[in-house]
Design a protein around this motif. Structure first.
Motif, PDB file in Angstrom:
ATOM      1  N   ALA A   1       0.546  -0.870   0.576  1.00  9.03           N
ATOM      2  CA  ALA A   1       0.266   0.257   0.173  1.00  9.03           C
ATOM      3  C   ALA A   1       0.854   1.521   0.224  1.00  9.03           C
ATOM      4  CB  ALA A   1      -0.700  -0.321   1.119  1.00  9.03           C
ATOM      5  N   ALA A   2       1.795   1.055   0.894  1.00  7.07           N
ATOM      6  CA  ALA A   2       2.881   2.445   0.646  1.00  7.07           C
ATOM      7  C   ALA A   2       3.543   2.658  -0.437  1.00  7.07           C
ATOM      8  CB  ALA A   2       3.526   2.507   1.830  1.00  7.07           C
ATOM      9  N   ARG A   3       3.608   1.715  -1.208  1.00  5.36           N
ATOM     10  CA  ARG A   3       4.779   2.077  -2.474  1.00  5.36           C
ATOM     11  C   ARG A   3       3.522   2.632  -3.557  1.00  5.36           C
ATOM     12  NH1 ARG A   3       7.034  -4.025  -4.318  1.00  5.36           N
ATOM     13  NH2 ARG A   3       7.489  -3.829  -2.019  1.00  5.36           N
ATOM     14  N   TYR A   4       2.337   1.517  -3.873  1.00  6.27           N
ATOM     15  CA  TYR A   4       1.664   1.887  -4.766  1.00  6.27           C
ATOM     16  C   TYR A   4       0.564   3.461  -4.343  1.00  6.27           C
ATOM     17  CZ  TYR A   4       3.546  -1.904  -6.761  1.00  6.27           C
ATOM     18  OH  TYR A   4       4.276  -3.326  -6.741  1.00  6.27           O
ATOM     19  N   ARG A   5       0.413   3.468  -3.514  1.00  4.15           N
ATOM     20  CA  ARG A   5      -0.439   4.613  -3.051  1.00  4.15           C
ATOM     21  C   ARG A   5       0.122   5.717  -3.973  1.00  4.15           C
ATOM     22  NH1 ARG A   5      -1.634   4.287   2.812  1.00  4.15           N
ATOM     23  NH2 ARG A   5      -2.942   2.954   2.520  1.00  4.15           N
ATOM     24  N   PRO A   6       0.654   6.618  -3.701  1.00  2.04           N
ATOM     25  CA  PRO A   6       1.316   7.430  -4.880  1.00  2.04           C
ATOM     26  C   PRO A   6       1.877   7.700  -6.114  1.00  2.04           C
ATOM     27  CG  PRO A   6       3.142   6.331  -2.495  1.00  2.04           C
ATOM     28  CD  PRO A   6       1.823   5.775  -3.030  1.00  2.04           C
ATOM     29  N   ASP A   7       0.538   8.592  -6.639  1.00  4.67           N
ATOM     30  CA  ASP A   7       0.586   8.321  -7.833  1.00  4.67           C
ATOM     31  C   ASP A   7      -0.549   7.218  -8.549  1.00  4.67           C
ATOM     32  OD1 ASP A   7       0.762   9.275 -10.148  1.00  4.67           O
ATOM     33  OD2 ASP A   7       2.018   8.389 -11.510  1.00  4.67           O
TER      34      ASP A   7
END
Length: 312
Positions: free
Chosen positions: A178-184
């Motif tokens: 979640a932390a990896r793919y939430r931005p952008d």
């Protein structure tokens, strides 16, 4: 006097359109079925079928007979269920098929109102592939099918689709993902490991179309018929996975996965499919009413809110 066994054979053949296939379902020989149909036509002094190539087609008299047969065997099924279960316990049976693509918790929320009626109700719930559930509905072994798609007309099954509601899909992942793919989001999902519902689930095609529209090319690492199994793999961190937005809190507490973002344009619809055009079974009426009033409000409110995780 009308021979109801012959009418029963006629009913199966008329619905399936094939003596051979009806014989297989009834565990009889085609010759037995053909003989009984001939006897029925003789007793009624009218032709019920005409042969078009390899397929049987109902005559106008046959269509009338089928309409009455539908009502006769529906009443017979209701009588059987009432006598088998109601006499012993005072409870009426509510026989439901749930498509395996429908999340278990959504199925529970849809069906729970049936257990809180003034009339005692015994819920008998069966999960399976939609094709098999539709076949059970056709022969009146189910009162209702909960599905993520309407009854296909090409199946030739007389049934009616009652829309229960809709829900926006969202993507989830364990905290690291979640932390990896939430931005952008959603463009961050390009080349991301993705778990998807199997091809026959309605969400599958909707998600693929959404990926194309967003110009996203994820790495599909698994497809699943069972939504619970997909969430189990998601809980293990195998990949990002989609699920209805109304399950956000459940997925966080039970699967340790966090919301990544909403796919605003991916909307899954749920249906109650019955052999009744007008809903009369009290449990079916309760399911339909509660779903429309309560279940899918949360999803609409989520999209209307200022939730910063909403990107698409």
């Amino acid at each position: 006097m009308l021979n109801y066994k012959q009418l029963y054979y006629f009913w199966h053949v008329a619905r399936i359109g094939s003596i051979t296939r009806a014989a297989e379902r009834l565990h009889l020989t085609p010759q037995t079925i053909s003989g009984q149909l001939a006897e029925l036509e003789r007793s009624l002094d009218t032709e019920l079928f005409r042969r078009i190539g390899r397929r049987l087609e109902l005559t106008p008299a046959g269509k009338t007979a089928l309409s009455h047969a539908e009502e006769i065997f529906q009443i017979g099924n209701e009588l059987e269920q009432s006598l088998r279960s109601g006499a012993a316990s005072g409870a009426r049976s509510f026989l439901v098929g749930v498509a395996d693509a429908v999340p278990k918790s959504i199925a529970y929320q849809l069906l729970a109102p049936a257990l809180h009626l003034p009339e005692p109700m015994r819920l008998v719930c069966h999960e399976d592939k939609l094709e098999r559930l539709f076949a059970e509905l056709a022969i009146h072994k189910l009162d209702l099918v909960i599905a993520d798609r309407p009854l296909p007309p090409e199946l030739g099954i007389k049934g009616y689709n009652h829309a229960l509601g809709r829900c926006t899909m969202a993507f989830y992942g364990v905290p690291e993902l979640a932390a990896r793919y939430r931005p952008d989001f959603p463009h961050s999902l390009d080349q991301a490991p993705i778990l998807l519902p199997a091809d026959k689930a309605s969400a599958h095609g909707l998600l693929l179309r959404w990926f194309t529209e967003q110009q996203i090319h994820p790495q599909v690492v698994g497809k699943f018929d069972d939504s619970a199994l997909m969430k189990a793999f998601g809980k293990a961190g195998v990949g990002v996975f989609p699920a209805p937005s109304i399950l956000k809190e459940e997925i966080r507490t039970e699967h340790g996965a966090e919301l990544i973002g909403y796919a605003r344009d991916v909307v899954v619809r749920y249906y109650a499919i019955s052999i009744e055009r007008r809903l009369t079974h009290p449990a079916v009426v309760a399911v339909s009413r509660t779903a429309r009033q309560l279940l899918f409000i949360e999803a609409d409110n989520a999209l209307a809110s200022n939730d910063p995780s909403i990107r698409q």
